[in-house]
Each structure stands twice: as structure tokens, then as C-alpha cells.
Scaffold this active site. Sequence first.
Site, PDB file in Angstrom:
ATOM      1  N   LYS A  52       1.085  -1.123   0.113  1.00  0.00           N
ATOM      2  CA  LYS A  52       0.039   0.016  -0.036  1.00  0.00           C
ATOM      3  C   LYS A  52       0.848   1.258   0.015  1.00  0.00           C
ATOM      4  O   LYS A  52       0.594   2.276  -0.858  1.00  0.00           O
ATOM      5  CB  LYS A  52      -0.991   0.039   1.237  1.00  0.00           C
ATOM      6  CG  LYS A  52      -1.886  -1.128   1.100  1.00  0.00           C
ATOM      7  CD  LYS A  52      -2.740  -1.298   2.554  1.00  0.00           C
ATOM      8  CE  LYS A  52      -3.759  -2.516   2.148  1.00  0.00           C
ATOM      9  NZ  LYS A  52      -4.398  -3.001   3.481  1.00  0.00           N
ATOM     10  N   GLN A  96      -4.380  -1.892   9.847  1.00  0.00           N
ATOM     11  CA  GLN A  96      -4.327  -2.948   9.080  1.00  0.00           C
ATOM     12  C   GLN A  96      -4.682  -4.234   9.991  1.00  0.00           C
ATOM     13  O   GLN A  96      -4.233  -4.119  11.085  1.00  0.00           O
ATOM     14  CB  GLN A  96      -2.696  -3.293   8.562  1.00  0.00           C
ATOM     15  CG  GLN A  96      -2.343  -4.460   7.854  1.00  0.00           C
ATOM     16  CD  GLN A  96      -3.185  -4.593   6.569  1.00  0.00           C
ATOM     17  OE1 GLN A  96      -3.285  -3.647   5.729  1.00  0.00           O
ATOM     18  NE2 GLN A  96      -3.732  -5.652   6.029  1.00  0.00           N
ATOM     19  N   ASP A 119     -10.923   2.739   4.259  1.00  0.00           N
ATOM     20  CA  ASP A 119     -10.991   1.388   4.080  1.00  0.00           C
ATOM     21  C   ASP A 119     -12.845   0.909   4.231  1.00  0.00           C
ATOM     22  O   ASP A 119     -13.221  -0.072   3.764  1.00  0.00           O
ATOM     23  CB  ASP A 119     -10.786   0.439   5.473  1.00  0.00           C
ATOM     24  CG  ASP A 119      -9.462  -0.136   5.134  1.00  0.00           C
ATOM     25  OD1 ASP A 119      -9.108  -0.555   3.823  1.00  0.00           O
ATOM     26  OD2 ASP A 119      -8.767  -0.600   5.845  1.00  0.00           O
TER      27      ASP A 119
END
Length: 291
Positions: A52, A96, A119
Amino acid sequence: MILLDGKKTSAELKVEITEAVKELKKQGKKTPHLAAILVGTDGASMTYVNAKVKACEMVGFNSTLIDLPEETSEEKLLQEIENLNTNNDIDGFIVQLPLPKHIDEQKVLMAVNPDKDVDGFHPTNVGRMTLDLPSFLPATPYGILELLERYKVETSGKQVVVIGRSHIVGRPMSILMSQKRPAGDATVTVAHSRTKNLKELTLQADIIVAALGIPEFLTGDMVKDGVTIIDVGITRIDDETKKAGYRLAGDVHFESVAPKSSFITPVPGGVGPMTIAMLMKNTLLACERKS
Ligand code: NAD
């Protein structure tokens, strides 16, 4: 059989995002900035976060990686999240997953400012998505919609079976594909671990989204001719012949399913790269919404 090439499509998307960043800069606006919090040293999580960060560099974003040790307390993590929530230079950030067991994942996701929740996991964004209001779509389902759209896969009126009901893939995928939208308007069935007649359902399906995390679960005898297959699964399987010591397997037995398919995503190179590209797209959106 047409391969739904996520590697190629995500590269095209990244070019589009790079152009948009150049345009922002030309107009004197700020450069999009994505932050990622990683807790612990889980191998797969480190690989994903690094990918990412690398993607941010490729498209001209700024990126910040906050790398915390495994033993980080929930309180300390919540403090880091609050710092990012209030830092004006950060447009979006992700935590994460999975988190270490001593940290309450739900509490952490709830602490993220929905306007920076690229997200799309915060209940505000999930609710907005469900009501078809502007929101951040979760990156994996968003990437799948984008692939289906760009390859002009007909979804309207089609029978879709989504295998898996997780909050990050199966559930949002089923909601999105049933909505009135591009790559939507489908009749969707959600299958899960308690589903009894899965093969009967998959044999009827025009499109199957396999997101259960069991390698090579969906086999050729479970699908009809002309089916479209989206393989979300990524499982590391020990393989000493590989430099990394493992290979990646999807949830679909490619060899037996591909010959019966009209469209199919490979693993790797299908859904995975799209997920990262859509995270970049959400970050760009977050930055543009602010300015
Ligand atoms: P999860 O592990 O949270 O949940 C699995 C789901 O599968 C559950 O809803 C369960 O009910 C269902 N399931 C389990 N066994 C089943 C069975 N025998 N029949 C039918 N349903 C069954 O799922 P997740 O987090 O969505 O992950 C699924 C897979 O997708 C994993 O391999 C994960 O690594 C991968 N993944 C890939 C990406 C990507 O970017 N490509 C993103 C997220 C997840």
C-alpha cells in the site's frame, strides 16, 4: 474464457489516479496523504502494508507508516488513531487487520473518523453504503465492481452467489451487487459456513464470488458453463520450490473451473491488486472532498 486481469486494470487505474494528483498539484491543492497503522509483525500484514505504501509512492501521494510493536496497548493505539483523526494533512488512514488478540477490533474501527475511513469499515460508511448514499466503499468489493464494469460483464438480472459473509468482503459485495448501480442490479444469494445446499446454488449461478478462505474450494463440477468467477481468496501454502517458501492459492480450483468460465480472475493478479488501487482511489476522493 477471458481473464479478468486485475494487474493490468489496477495499473490503468493508477495511471488515472497519478493524472488526477498532477491536476490537483497544478491547481495548487494539497497532495493526497494516506497513513497506515500496522501493529505487530504478521508476515502477510507487513506485505500488504508495504504494498500500500509503495502504491502511494507510485501515484504521487504522500504516505506515512506507523509501525507499532505487537504488545502495543489498546489505549496507545486509540491515541495514535486520534492523532491521525485530528492531523489536517492526513486525508485518509487505515488500521491493518487483523489486530493482536488483546485489542478490541470493533472499538478500534469505531474510533476512526468516518471522513478519513478510506477502508470503509466504520458503521457510518457501512450504513451510507447500504442506503446507497455517498460513502467510502470497502476496497475489495469496490475493486470487484470496477473489474466487472471495465470488462463489461453483464450483471443486471443475473443470479449471483457470494460465498462468505465477512464484513469486509462477502457482506458488502452482496449488498452492492443487489443495488441499482453499475455492476449491480443482480439477484444475490449469500452462502456461508451453515449453507447446506451450496453446490445446488452455485450450479445455478451466473456469477460466483468466492470469499471463504479455503484454497481451491470451488471446483469445476460446482459451476455451470459460461459462469463468471471472482476469486477473492488468498491463502499462503507452504511450497519449498518457491523463493518465498510459499505460494498463493485462491478459493477456486482454477484448472477445472476456468475451462467452463466466460470470465475468471486469476490468483495472484486478480482481485488483490484491485484492492490496493481502490484504496488509492478512496484516498484521492477523501482529499478531493476536503478541498
Ligand atoms: P473470513 O475469513 O472473515 O470469513 C470466511 C467466510 O466464509 C465466513 O463468512 C464463513 O461463513 C464462510 N465460509 C467458511 N467456510 C465455508 C464453507 N465451507 N462454505 C461456505 N462458506 C464458508 O473471510 P474474509 O476476510 O472475507 O476472507 C476470505 C478470503 O479472502 C481469505 O482467503 C482472505 O485472505 C481473502 N481476502 C482477499 C482480499 C484481496 O484483496 N484479494 C481481501 C480480503 C480478503
